[in-house]
Write an enzyme that holds these catalytic residues in place. Structure first.
Site, PDB file in Angstrom:
ATOM      1  CE  LYS A 193      -3.416   2.484   2.717  1.00 33.99           C
ATOM      2  NZ  LYS A 193      -4.406   2.415   3.787  1.00 33.99           N
ATOM      3  CE  LYS A 246      -5.895   1.959  -0.380  1.00 31.40           C
ATOM      4  NZ  LYS A 246      -6.192   2.195   0.994  1.00 31.40           N
TER       5      LYS A 246
END
Ligand code: PBG
Ligand code: ZN
Length: 320
Positions: A193, A246
């Site tokens: 992320k 992400k």
């Protein structure tokens, strides 16, 4: 001399194109994020995310039955609590907003219920964990994450999704869940992320922007790709059931790389800023609506098995 190789044969008409297509948007594998907000009554459209709302608990109930009727197969829950404090204690309240929402969905539907596990919506400073001075302290934050995981599992979550990027979070949560008897509760790890400007609309919606500094001491530096593989590898080792990249659209290279490298269920999160960019461009006529299916297809084509996207409801509603 040789005859021209005519690949255009494969593009002659719609049927032929369809039979030659290598990938398609598999809506059964798409996940709809939902925001449940303890501080409002009714529902409120999120700024810059047309068609996406924050719901009071009562309106959330209606929304759940609406998307369940549409056939949506899975949801990812986010909560906005009425009480925030330095240690984010509302995050592990057994009667917290996410815990109640999980219970409600599981009592009324068969939808796969995932719950985002983080503290930024619950701390008064907006960071994803517990502070020591101006730094987020890794290991005391892990203690809190364990407590959150346990309450989510108790409420009946199918999948908990730690998104705080603390080191060791997956292993600690797995240990806690096993110890507490929730051996079948799965973990979807937000493994790689990135510290991204694309979370802006989400933070407005969730009121989770940090009140000072930024998240770059825990979320990844977007210049790094080898390190993304390391993060994923560690989460697999620590017991993740699903790993994630992400955001999705600026990070398709990483989705592809993770696909090639790991025999693991791979999720990609098509985040709020990606939704906002596309929706603004489409609704102002800059791009045609097919830009949306082109974008979502690219995420599947790169190798994602599961796509978390704010477009999920729309795809169930009106097709692609
Ligand atoms: C919580 C969390 C965030 C997102 C998912 N979980 C925000 C952040 O890290 O600041 C972003 C999702 C989106 O932008 O759609 N840590
Ligand atoms: Zn967070």
């Amino acid at each position: 001399m040789f005859p021209t190789v005519r690949l255009r044969r494969t593009r002659k008409n719609e049927r032929i194109r369809d039979i030659f297509s290598e990938v398609s948007i598999d809506k059964e594998k798409m996940v709809m994020p939902i925001f449940v907000d303890e501080t409002i009554s009714g529902k409120q459209e999120i700024q810059n995310m047309p068609g996406i709302y924050r719901f009071s608990f009562d309106y959330f109930k209606n929304y759940v039955s609406e998307i369940n009727d549409l056939g949506v197969k899975s949801v990812l829950l986010f909560g906005i609590p009425s009480h925030k404090d330095p240690t984010g204690s509302a995050a592990y309240d057994e009667n917290g907003i996410v815990q109640r929402s999980i219970e409600y969905i599981k009592s009324k539907t068969d939808m796969i219920t995932m719950a985002d596990l983080c503290m930024c919506e619950y701390t008064d400073h907006g960071h994803c964990g517990i502070l020591q001075g101006k730094e987020v302290d890794n290991d005391s934050t892990l203690e809190a994450y364990r407590k959150i995981a346990r309450t989510y599992a108790q409420a009946g979550a199918d999948i908990v999704a730690p998104s705080g990027m603390m080191d060791g979070q997956v292993g600690e949560i797995r240990e806690e869940l096993d110890y507490a008897g929730f051996k079948n509760t799965m973990i979807m790890a937000y493994s790689s992320k990135f510290a991204s400007s694309l979370y802006g609309p989400f933070r407005d919606a969730a009121q989770s922007a940090p009140s000072f500094g930024d998240r770059r001491s825990y979320q990844m530096d977007f210049r790094n790709s080898n390190q993304a593989m390391r993060e994923i590898e560690l989460d697999i080792y620590e017991g993740a059931d699903i790993v994630m990249v992400k955001p999705a659209l600026f990070y398709l290279d990483l989705i592809e790389r993770a696909r090639d490298r790991f025999e693991m269920p791979l999720a990609a999160y098509n985040v709020s800023g990606e939704y906002a960019m596309l929706m603004h461009a489409v609704s102002s006529g800059i791009l045609s609506k097919s830009a949306i299916s082109e974008a979502i297809t690219s995420i599947f084509r790169a190798g994602a098995d599961i796509v978390i996207s704010y477009f999920t409801e729309e795809i169930y509603r009106n097709g692609i």
